[in-house]
Design an enzyme around this catalytic site. Structure first.
Site, mmCIF file in Angstrom:
data_model
loop_
_atom_site.group_PDB
_atom_site.id
_atom_site.type_symbol
_atom_site.label_atom_id
_atom_site.label_comp_id
_atom_site.label_asym_id
_atom_site.label_seq_id
_atom_site.Cartn_x
_atom_site.Cartn_y
_atom_site.Cartn_z
ATOM 1 N N GLU A 104 -18.364 11.022 1.823
ATOM 2 C CA GLU A 104 -19.665 11.367 2.387
ATOM 3 C C GLU A 104 -20.537 10.117 2.409
ATOM 4 O O GLU A 104 -20.691 9.431 1.399
ATOM 5 C CB GLU A 104 -20.326 12.461 1.550
ATOM 6 C CG GLU A 104 -21.789 12.743 1.861
ATOM 7 C CD GLU A 104 -22.028 13.071 3.321
ATOM 8 O OE1 GLU A 104 -22.990 12.519 3.881
ATOM 9 O OE2 GLU A 104 -21.257 13.861 3.899
ATOM 10 N N ASP A 152 -18.132 19.661 14.729
ATOM 11 C CA ASP A 152 -19.004 18.909 15.624
ATOM 12 C C ASP A 152 -18.474 17.513 15.949
ATOM 13 O O ASP A 152 -18.886 16.924 16.945
ATOM 14 C CB ASP A 152 -20.401 18.778 15.013
ATOM 15 C CG ASP A 152 -21.234 20.032 15.177
ATOM 16 O OD1 ASP A 152 -20.779 20.962 15.871
ATOM 17 O OD2 ASP A 152 -22.344 20.092 14.606
ATOM 18 N N ARG A 187 -28.386 26.810 4.300
ATOM 19 C CA ARG A 187 -27.226 25.947 4.482
ATOM 20 C C ARG A 187 -26.890 25.211 3.184
ATOM 21 O O ARG A 187 -25.718 25.052 2.832
ATOM 22 C CB ARG A 187 -27.487 24.939 5.603
ATOM 23 C CG ARG A 187 -26.303 24.032 5.918
ATOM 24 C CD ARG A 187 -26.639 23.056 7.019
ATOM 25 N NE ARG A 187 -26.833 23.715 8.288
ATOM 26 C CZ ARG A 187 -25.905 23.816 9.244
ATOM 27 N NH1 ARG A 187 -24.705 23.299 9.036
ATOM 28 N NH2 ARG A 187 -26.167 24.424 10.365
ATOM 29 N N TYR A 229 -34.484 35.114 11.001
ATOM 30 C CA TYR A 229 -33.559 35.932 10.204
ATOM 31 C C TYR A 229 -33.811 35.689 8.723
ATOM 32 O O TYR A 229 -34.348 34.646 8.334
ATOM 33 C CB TYR A 229 -32.099 35.654 10.573
ATOM 34 C CG TYR A 229 -31.657 34.217 10.515
ATOM 35 C CD1 TYR A 229 -31.256 33.618 9.326
ATOM 36 C CD2 TYR A 229 -31.603 33.453 11.674
ATOM 37 C CE1 TYR A 229 -30.818 32.300 9.287
ATOM 38 C CE2 TYR A 229 -31.170 32.134 11.649
ATOM 39 C CZ TYR A 229 -30.776 31.568 10.459
ATOM 40 O OH TYR A 229 -30.348 30.260 10.416
#
Length: 332
Positions: free
Chosen positions: A36, A243, A100, A179
């Protein structure tokens, strides 16, 4: 034939990359390293929707902090009238909404942080899985295209409000999604990239969406972009997922979901010498259908009032209960 001791590198510790690492270990691959570029795991307090097609591929514990909205409503911008209501409880696996960051934390596995990877040559690995997102460095091993601007931006905020379902308000040139997530309601306003102040663009809308907009004080915005679909998702020892391979506009809420599907489909194939080709052949038709659906939202979500808008609303209202089973149904 690749074996359990094959050195595998996963580039990117987002939802797709962490799911790939878990799927690989589940398949018995013991030498998996996740890289990462940031100095800590990507954390976002904003929301994410995980539909049943992806939720069924993950262990239930990762949804401990998630909400389970019973349905999704599409409503009209001016009078808040319900255009259609989609039952999200018709599937064996729930439809989840959550932060997330909570999902990433639940998926977390050992990660090498602060480790930017510029190309596969930086890595001593036999397999390199590029899960490094829209601006993927590994994408450059396969194509030289650049992300494509949609002409729209999204404002995001978590606001102190009560809501138990997913609601999408459609209006001329813009739309609003809301939401439930832990601690509030996730709100996303998608508007043209024209410099108009957020509240001004919704000034004539119904009070219900306007109340949410008013709570989004100072919310950050980001450009919505995708890429022209690649002719191939792999080259040499590199394969792209999520993605990095097929970034989508968010209008079907399937970007992270398709990364999860990619990861789950790729891992069981990696023992085969032609694993990448098998993976792409299996996934491409479904991904391209969802990509086209997401791209079509640029127009269909933002129609001005008139005959096209009325036809869209009639079609949404008349859609059968199983209209999205191909998308949300497990193993569709």
């Amino acid at each position: 034939m690749r074996c359990a001791t094959t050195e595998t590198a996963v580039v990117g510790a987002g939802v797709g990359g962490l799911t790939a690492a878990l799927a690989l270990r589940r398949e018995g691959f013991s030498r998996v390293t996740v890289y990462e570029r940031q100095a800590e795991l990507p954390f976002e307090g904003y929301g994410i929707q995980i539909s049943p097609n992806a939720a069924a591929l993950l262990d239930g514990h990762v949804f401990a902090a998630a909400a389970r909205p019973p349905y999704r409503e599409i409503r009209r911008w001016r009078d808040d009238a319900v255009i259609s209501r989609i039952d999200l409880q018709r599937y064996r696996t729930p439809y989840y909404t959550m932060r997330r960051g909570d999902l990433i934390a639940a998926l977390a596995s050992p990660v090498v942080l602060n480790a930017p990877v510029r190309s596969a040559a930086d890595l001593d690995a036999e397999i390199v899985i590029g899960a490094d997102g829209l601006n993927s460095a590994l994408h450059g091993a396969i194509a030289s295209d650049r992300p494509r601007d949609s002409g729209y931006v999204a404002y995001r905020a978590v606001v102190p409000a009560g809501l138990d379902r997913v609601v999408v308000w459609l209006g001329p040139g813009r739309h609003l999604v809301a939401y439930p997530i832990g601690g509030g309601v996730n709100v996303v306003a998608v508007v043209p990239d024209d410099g108009v102040a957020l509240e001004d663009g919704f000034a004539e809308w119904h009070p219900a969406p306007r109340r949410l907009i008013a709570l989004m004080n100072g919310s950050p915005s980001h450009l919505l972009r995708d890429r022209v679909p690649l002719p191939c998702w792999h080259e040499g020892k590199v394969v792209l997922i999520g993605d990095a391979a097929h970034p989508m506009l968010p209008f079907a809420a399937q970007g992270a979901v398709q990364a999860i599907e990619d990861a789950a489909a790729l891992a069981p194939l990696l023992r085969h010498p032609d694993a990448f080709a098998r993976f792409e052949a299996a996934r491409r038709p479904r991904v391209e259908r969802i990509f086209a659906m997401s791209r079509a939202g640029l127009q269909s979500y933002h129609l001005p009032d008139g005959s096209e808008q009325r036809r869209r609303d009639r079609e949404l209202a008349a859609a059968p209960a199983n209209a999205l089973d191909w998308l949300y149904g497990v193993n569709s």
